[in-house]
Design a protein around this motif. Structure first.
Motif, mmCIF file in Angstrom:
data_model
loop_
_atom_site.group_PDB
_atom_site.id
_atom_site.type_symbol
_atom_site.label_atom_id
_atom_site.label_comp_id
_atom_site.label_asym_id
_atom_site.label_seq_id
_atom_site.Cartn_x
_atom_site.Cartn_y
_atom_site.Cartn_z
ATOM 1 N N THR A 157 14.918 70.941 61.587
ATOM 2 C CA THR A 157 13.793 71.838 61.816
ATOM 3 C C THR A 157 14.241 73.286 61.672
ATOM 4 N N LYS A 158 13.433 74.083 60.954
ATOM 5 C CA LYS A 158 13.704 75.505 60.784
ATOM 6 C C LYS A 158 12.475 76.296 61.220
ATOM 7 N N GLY A 159 12.683 77.587 61.496
ATOM 8 C CA GLY A 159 11.570 78.473 61.794
ATOM 9 C C GLY A 159 11.298 78.577 63.277
ATOM 10 N N ALA A 160 10.154 79.186 63.608
ATOM 11 C CA ALA A 160 9.791 79.399 65.005
ATOM 12 C C ALA A 160 8.293 79.647 65.089
ATOM 13 N N ALA A 161 7.782 79.581 66.321
ATOM 14 C CA ALA A 161 6.367 79.869 66.533
ATOM 15 C C ALA A 161 6.017 81.248 65.992
ATOM 16 N N TRP A 162 4.800 81.362 65.438
ATOM 17 C CA TRP A 162 4.259 82.590 64.871
ATOM 18 C C TRP A 162 4.872 82.939 63.510
ATOM 19 N N GLU A 163 5.941 82.247 63.103
ATOM 20 C CA GLU A 163 6.577 82.557 61.822
ATOM 21 C C GLU A 163 6.414 81.424 60.817
ATOM 22 N N GLY A 164 6.049 80.245 61.284
ATOM 23 C CA GLY A 164 5.998 79.062 60.431
ATOM 24 C C GLY A 164 7.161 78.138 60.735
ATOM 25 N N ILE A 165 6.901 76.845 60.757
ATOM 26 C CA ILE A 165 7.910 75.842 61.099
ATOM 27 C C ILE A 165 8.054 74.875 59.937
ATOM 28 N N THR A 166 9.289 74.599 59.560
ATOM 29 C CA THR A 166 9.576 73.684 58.459
ATOM 30 C C THR A 166 10.370 72.496 58.979
ATOM 31 N N LEU A 167 9.898 71.296 58.647
ATOM 32 C CA LEU A 167 10.618 70.068 58.968
ATOM 33 C C LEU A 167 11.171 69.502 57.664
ATOM 34 N N GLU A 168 12.487 69.354 57.608
ATOM 35 C CA GLU A 168 13.151 68.800 56.424
ATOM 36 C C GLU A 168 13.579 67.372 56.732
ATOM 37 N N ILE A 169 12.918 66.407 56.095
ATOM 38 C CA ILE A 169 13.173 64.992 56.356
ATOM 39 C C ILE A 169 14.162 64.474 55.324
ATOM 40 N N GLU A 170 15.146 63.740 55.788
ATOM 41 C CA GLU A 170 16.196 63.248 54.913
ATOM 42 C C GLU A 170 15.644 62.282 53.850
ATOM 43 N N PRO A 171 16.283 62.190 52.665
ATOM 44 C CA PRO A 171 15.814 61.284 51.600
ATOM 45 C C PRO A 171 15.798 59.833 52.074
ATOM 46 N N ASN A 172 14.813 59.089 51.542
ATOM 47 C CA ASN A 172 14.739 57.665 51.868
ATOM 48 C C ASN A 172 15.601 56.873 50.891
ATOM 49 N N ALA A 173 15.499 55.553 50.971
ATOM 50 C CA ALA A 173 16.335 54.697 50.126
ATOM 51 C C ALA A 173 16.066 54.918 48.648
ATOM 52 N N ALA A 174 14.837 55.339 48.309
ATOM 53 C CA ALA A 174 14.481 55.595 46.915
ATOM 54 C C ALA A 174 14.882 56.991 46.461
ATOM 55 N N GLY A 175 15.422 57.795 47.398
ATOM 56 C CA GLY A 175 15.855 59.140 47.043
ATOM 57 C C GLY A 175 14.797 60.209 47.198
ATOM 58 N N VAL A 176 13.643 59.884 47.797
ATOM 59 C CA VAL A 176 12.564 60.862 47.976
ATOM 60 C C VAL A 176 12.859 61.721 49.211
ATOM 61 N N ARG A 177 12.916 63.023 48.989
ATOM 62 C CA ARG A 177 13.098 63.970 50.086
ATOM 63 C C ARG A 177 11.753 64.568 50.440
ATOM 64 N N HIS A 178 11.509 64.780 51.744
ATOM 65 C CA HIS A 178 10.196 65.220 52.223
ATOM 66 C C HIS A 178 10.375 66.480 53.062
ATOM 67 N N GLU A 179 9.569 67.491 52.764
ATOM 68 C CA GLU A 179 9.603 68.752 53.498
ATOM 69 C C GLU A 179 8.186 69.111 53.922
ATOM 70 N N ILE A 180 8.028 69.576 55.162
ATOM 71 C CA ILE A 180 6.703 69.922 55.687
ATOM 72 C C ILE A 180 6.748 71.331 56.240
ATOM 73 N N HIS A 181 5.784 72.160 55.828
ATOM 74 C CA HIS A 181 5.702 73.517 56.354
ATOM 75 C C HIS A 181 4.349 73.692 57.030
ATOM 76 N N THR A 201 3.126 71.998 65.489
ATOM 77 C CA THR A 201 2.067 72.597 64.686
ATOM 78 C C THR A 201 1.860 74.077 64.970
ATOM 79 N N TRP A 202 2.439 74.585 66.028
ATOM 80 C CA TRP A 202 2.397 76.022 66.336
ATOM 81 C C TRP A 202 3.715 76.363 67.024
ATOM 82 N N TYR A 203 3.843 75.896 68.262
ATOM 83 C CA TYR A 203 5.137 75.919 68.939
ATOM 84 C C TYR A 203 5.831 74.584 68.695
ATOM 85 N N ILE A 204 7.136 74.556 68.921
ATOM 86 C CA ILE A 204 7.875 73.299 68.868
ATOM 87 C C ILE A 204 7.868 72.730 70.283
ATOM 88 N N GLU A 205 7.118 71.667 70.496
ATOM 89 C CA GLU A 205 6.924 71.105 71.828
ATOM 90 C C GLU A 205 7.034 69.585 71.780
#
Length: 504
Positions: free
Chosen positions: A287-311, A477-481
């Protein structure tokens, strides 16, 4: 006021409803001026509260009350007190009808239905010896000041709240002698102090050890350890001046006490830099970022090699962009299900196959899309969504071009990856409370709306409600809770002197 100004700059859903929208914006101004919002004493994480236990109403409820009376808001609170507006509208036709006549979209009204903090775990510090928190992001009026009991006068101290009794003695503005915190006659915590210093031990109602750590200057200070009901270590980290601060580690309640999570706090606030692991030690997400600035979740690649990122994490908004990456392929999906590739095309899955339409994006936006940088791309998308108070002109007006079968197959694979289970949601009950009678008709909230996310083949894909990554996303979704983190500190603070928390 920021959200109100944003809404005032946007048009009504139709010309016929312009006056109605203006009227409701006036009511919103009244609500802001009153400065009274609901208090969340129901769940230990940020959540909407339509009307709280004291009768304080949320912003959307106030608009409904001022326009058609209090009866509908009271009915909402009776059946859907903690629900989101879009779910309330589905369940209550009268609410859907009011929204349709308001001149606002559901998303616009949802932007003034924020989650309210649960027991104010991020702000708690014990005895109040300071007020202003210079590190509280977005705090301009003190609403994120530290919370706690007023520092008592010298002499004997005794306080009883909601069946919990705290007693001890102060001398020269420091805790001295034997201090206890009890509930139902049972010790929740105890320590023997000398000039504000002691080792404090915390217990559950069943007598099992909950935590142990030092006090200095009458505040929790230094390394603290928190334990599972089994006796295994649940968490370890530092407290500073009564607040969680610095790096903490959390552990599964298993034979190996394997690491669940590690990350930092800054004066009580959960900030980016966290890592979560499965029970065998494999990294699940960062997890990167902070409240009021935007939060990014970087999910590790799955068995097929798909990497997932959520902002996400834009204040008072439901905006979200998912980035799915497989080799050189990029697929971006926003909260409305709109899809884009890394070559600045809008994608659409039709009955005959996938098609792409070229978008007129800036060079920087194109570069972010090619690079697989969902957070930067999302920031640009949001800034360009509105222009001079009007919705921006559609930038993806190129001719529809068929996507090759091979690439379409990869897109399908990337979308399906959202449904996979990277790791189960962590089972976490740090301080079991007496269970309320079960309601057989009540679903367990796993962090997603099942009605909206029950189709794994939906356009843009769907989140897996049983996956740790979905759970982490839902509670950032806003704060990390994250409940497994905050519930741990709520349990700890219930046992310490000077802290004000919901005791249930």
């Amino acid at each position: 006021e920021y959200v109100r100004d944003e809404l005032a700059a946007r048009p009504a859903t139709s010309r016929a409803l312009e006056a109605r929208r203006a009227e409701l914006l006036g009511y919103l101004g009244e609500y802001i001026a009153k400065g009274i919002t609901p208090q969340n004493t129901f769940v230990p994480f940020r959540n909407p509260v339509f009307i709280d236990a004291s009768g304080n109403i949320c912003a959307v409820g106030y608009l409904i009350e001022r326009s058609i009376g209090r009866a509908v808001p009271e009915a909402i609170a009776q059946a859907h007190r903690l629900d989101y507006l879009e779910d309330i509208a589905v369940a209550m036709p009268e609410v859907a009808a009011w929204i349709a006549s308001s001149g606002f979209t559901v998303d616009e009204l949802a932007s003034i239905q924020p989650g309210y903090p649960g027991p104010e775990v991020m702000h708690l510090m014990g005895w109040l010896t300071r007020r202003a928190n210079p590190n509280a992001p977005g705090d301009t009026d003190g609403w994120q000041d530290p919370l706690g009991e007023a520092l008592p006068e010298n002499g004997p101290y005794r306080q009883e709240i909601d069946g919990t009794v705290m007693q001890g003695r102060f001398a020269r503005k420091q805790m001295v002698g034997v201090w206890t915190r009890k509930r139902e006659g049972r010790i929740l915590g105890k320590g023997t102090f000398r000039r504000g210093a002691a080792t404090w031990e915390s217990f559950r109602l069943d007598g099992s050890r909950l935590a142990i750590g030092p006090f200095a200057n009458s505040h929790a200070e230094g390394e603290w350890k928190i334990f599972h009901p089994s006796g295994r270590l649940a968490a370890v980290g530092t407290m500073r001046d009564g607040q969680r601060h610095g790096t903490w580690k959390f552990f599964y309640d298993n034979q190996a006490s394997s690491k669940l999570a590690v990350g930092p706090f800054v004066q009580g606030h959960t900030v980016g830099g966290w890592k979560h692991f499965d029970e065998v030690g494999a990294l699940v997400a960062k997890t990167k970022g902070a409240a009021w600035e935007g939060i990014t979740l970087e999910i590790e690649p799955n068995a097929a090699g798909v990497r997932h990122e959520i902002h996400q994490g834009i204040p008072a908004e439901d905006n979200r962009l998912d980035g799915l990456y497989l080799g050189k392929d990029r697929l971006y999906v926003n909260e409305d299900g709109e899809m884009f590739d890394g070559d600045s095309n809008q994608l659409e899955k039709t009955e005959t196959g996938w098609v792409a339409r070229a978008c007129k994006w800036s060079k920087k936006r194109k570069a972010a899309a090619r690079a697989g940088n969902a957070s930067t791309l999302h920031d640009m998308m949001l800034k360009e969504r509105w222009k001079d108070g009007e919705p921006a002109v559609d930038q993806c007006t190129g001719a529809s071009v068929a996507v090759s079968a091979a690439r379409a197959s990869r897109y399908e694979l990337m979308i399906r990856s959202r449904w996979q289970t990277h790791a189960p949601i962590p089972a976490w009950d740090i301080d079991p409370q007496p269970a309320a009678p079960a309601d057989p008709e009540e679903d367990i909230d796993l962090g997603v709306n099942d009605e909206d996310h029950d189709d794994r083949d939906a356009i843009g894909g769907a989140d897996n409600p049983l996956d740790m990554a979905t759970y982490l996303t839902r509670h950032a979704t806003w704060y990390i809770e994250w409940p497994h983190v905050d519930a741990t500190f709520v349990a700890l603070y219930r046992s310490l002197p000077g802290y004000v928390t919901t005791e249930g």
